[in-house]
Design an enzyme around this catalytic site. Structure first.
Site, PDB file in Angstrom:
ATOM      1  N   HIS A 111       0.846  -1.199   0.000  1.00  0.00           N
ATOM      2  CA  HIS A 111       0.000   0.000   0.000  1.00  0.00           C
ATOM      3  C   HIS A 111       0.880   1.248   0.000  1.00  0.00           C
ATOM      4  O   HIS A 111       1.995   1.230   0.509  1.00  0.00           O
ATOM      5  CB  HIS A 111      -0.933   0.023   1.217  1.00  0.00           C
ATOM      6  CG  HIS A 111      -0.226  -0.114   2.536  1.00  0.00           C
ATOM      7  ND1 HIS A 111       0.195  -1.324   3.043  1.00  0.00           N
ATOM      8  CD2 HIS A 111       0.147   0.812   3.446  1.00  0.00           C
ATOM      9  CE1 HIS A 111       0.785  -1.138   4.208  1.00  0.00           C
ATOM     10  NE2 HIS A 111       0.776   0.163   4.480  1.00  0.00           N
ATOM     11  N   HIS A 147       0.829   5.260   1.147  1.00  0.00           N
ATOM     12  CA  HIS A 147       0.159   6.308   1.912  1.00  0.00           C
ATOM     13  C   HIS A 147       0.268   7.621   1.130  1.00  0.00           C
ATOM     14  O   HIS A 147       1.343   7.952   0.628  1.00  0.00           O
ATOM     15  CB  HIS A 147       0.875   6.556   3.245  1.00  0.00           C
ATOM     16  CG  HIS A 147       0.880   5.387   4.192  1.00  0.00           C
ATOM     17  ND1 HIS A 147       0.046   5.311   5.274  1.00  0.00           N
ATOM     18  CD2 HIS A 147       1.633   4.259   4.225  1.00  0.00           C
ATOM     19  CE1 HIS A 147       0.285   4.195   5.957  1.00  0.00           C
ATOM     20  NE2 HIS A 147       1.259   3.535   5.336  1.00  0.00           N
TER      21      HIS A 147
HETATM   22  P1  AMP Z   1       1.758   0.517   7.501  1.00  0.00           P
HETATM   23  O1  AMP Z   1       2.440   0.848   8.782  1.00  0.00           O
HETATM   24  O2  AMP Z   1       2.396   1.169   6.315  1.00  0.00           O
HETATM   25  O3  AMP Z   1       1.578  -0.978   7.308  1.00  0.00           O
HETATM   26  O4  AMP Z   1       0.321   1.187   7.622  1.00  0.00           O
HETATM   27  C1  AMP Z   1      -0.881   0.498   7.654  1.00  0.00           C
HETATM   28  C2  AMP Z   1      -1.966   1.525   7.716  1.00  0.00           C
HETATM   29  O5  AMP Z   1      -3.206   0.880   7.537  1.00  0.00           O
HETATM   30  C3  AMP Z   1      -2.051   2.270   9.059  1.00  0.00           C
HETATM   31  O6  AMP Z   1      -1.860   3.664   8.826  1.00  0.00           O
HETATM   32  C4  AMP Z   1      -3.458   1.957   9.563  1.00  0.00           C
HETATM   33  O7  AMP Z   1      -4.086   3.052  10.181  1.00  0.00           O
HETATM   34  C5  AMP Z   1      -4.182   1.547   8.279  1.00  0.00           C
HETATM   35  N1  AMP Z   1      -5.301   0.638   8.459  1.00  0.00           N
HETATM   36  C6  AMP Z   1      -5.312  -0.537   9.137  1.00  0.00           C
HETATM   37  N2  AMP Z   1      -6.533  -1.101   9.068  1.00  0.00           N
HETATM   38  C7  AMP Z   1      -7.301  -0.274   8.313  1.00  0.00           C
HETATM   39  C8  AMP Z   1      -8.656  -0.304   7.887  1.00  0.00           C
HETATM   40  N3  AMP Z   1      -9.484  -1.303   8.208  1.00  0.00           N
HETATM   41  N4  AMP Z   1      -9.122   0.714   7.119  1.00  0.00           N
HETATM   42  C9  AMP Z   1      -8.298   1.737   6.787  1.00  0.00           C
HETATM   43  N5  AMP Z   1      -7.001   1.825   7.154  1.00  0.00           N
HETATM   44  C10 AMP Z   1      -6.513   0.839   7.911  1.00  0.00           C
END
Ligand code: AMP
Length: 138
Positions: A99, A101
């Site tokens: 993903h 951001h």
């Molecule tokens: P990372 O540290 O790059 O793996 O970030 C994962 C991101 O996913 C975090 O910023 C979380 O807030 C976000 N996240 C986790 N679960 C969900 C969800 N169900 N819907 C939207 N964002 C999510």
């Protein structure tokens, strides 16, 4: 990969605040935003990391990232934005589904202020560049 939270979002099994969707890509709001409008852009198919994702999917992701980032910036009246992709636990990746951001930024918002940079000693940059080029050939 049924347990992966982003696979479940892509399949519509759990809700998300959707921003953009096509056959390969989905963009939705992060539930734990760093700033208003913090958006995630994902491939619908499961790949854990950037280097595992095939080039055609990366191309679709890049196109979606670009237009979504522009829309996020305008809608949030932001002065700029960061695009961030954490790969691996060591790099802060918590959800192991590739993903990106998109984090809207305002001038002087103070986010990500510490970027601990340093200089290479003589000869080290050339040596490291050579090490990486060798891996590209494999
Ligand atoms: P990372 O540290 O790059 O793996 O970030 C994962 C991101 O996913 C975090 O910023 C979380 O807030 C976000 N996240 C986790 N679960 C969900 C969800 N169900 N819907 C939207 N964002 C999510």
């Amino acid at each position: 990969m049924d347990e992966c939270v982003f696979c479940r979002i892509a399949a519509g099994k759990i809700p998300s605040a959707k921003i953009f969707e096509n056959e390969e890509v989905l963009a939705f709001l992060d539930i734990g935003p760093v700033s208003d409008g913090h958006t995630l852009v994902i491939p619908k198919r499961h790949y854990s990391r950037l280097d595992e994702c095939p080039a055609p999917t990366l191309s679709s992701l890049a196109a979606a990232l670009s237009c979504t980032a522009g829309a996020v910036q305008k809608a949030m009246k932001a002065d700029g934005y960061n695009v961030l992709c954490n790969n691996g636990r060591a790099a802060g990746q918590i959800v192991e589904h590739l993903h990106f951001h998109i984090i809207p930024r305002k001038t002087g918002d103070g986010l990500f202020r510490n970027w601990p940079s340093y200089s290479y000693p003589e000869g080290k940059a050339a040596q490291i560049a050579e090490q990486i080029r060798r891996m590209l050939e494999k």
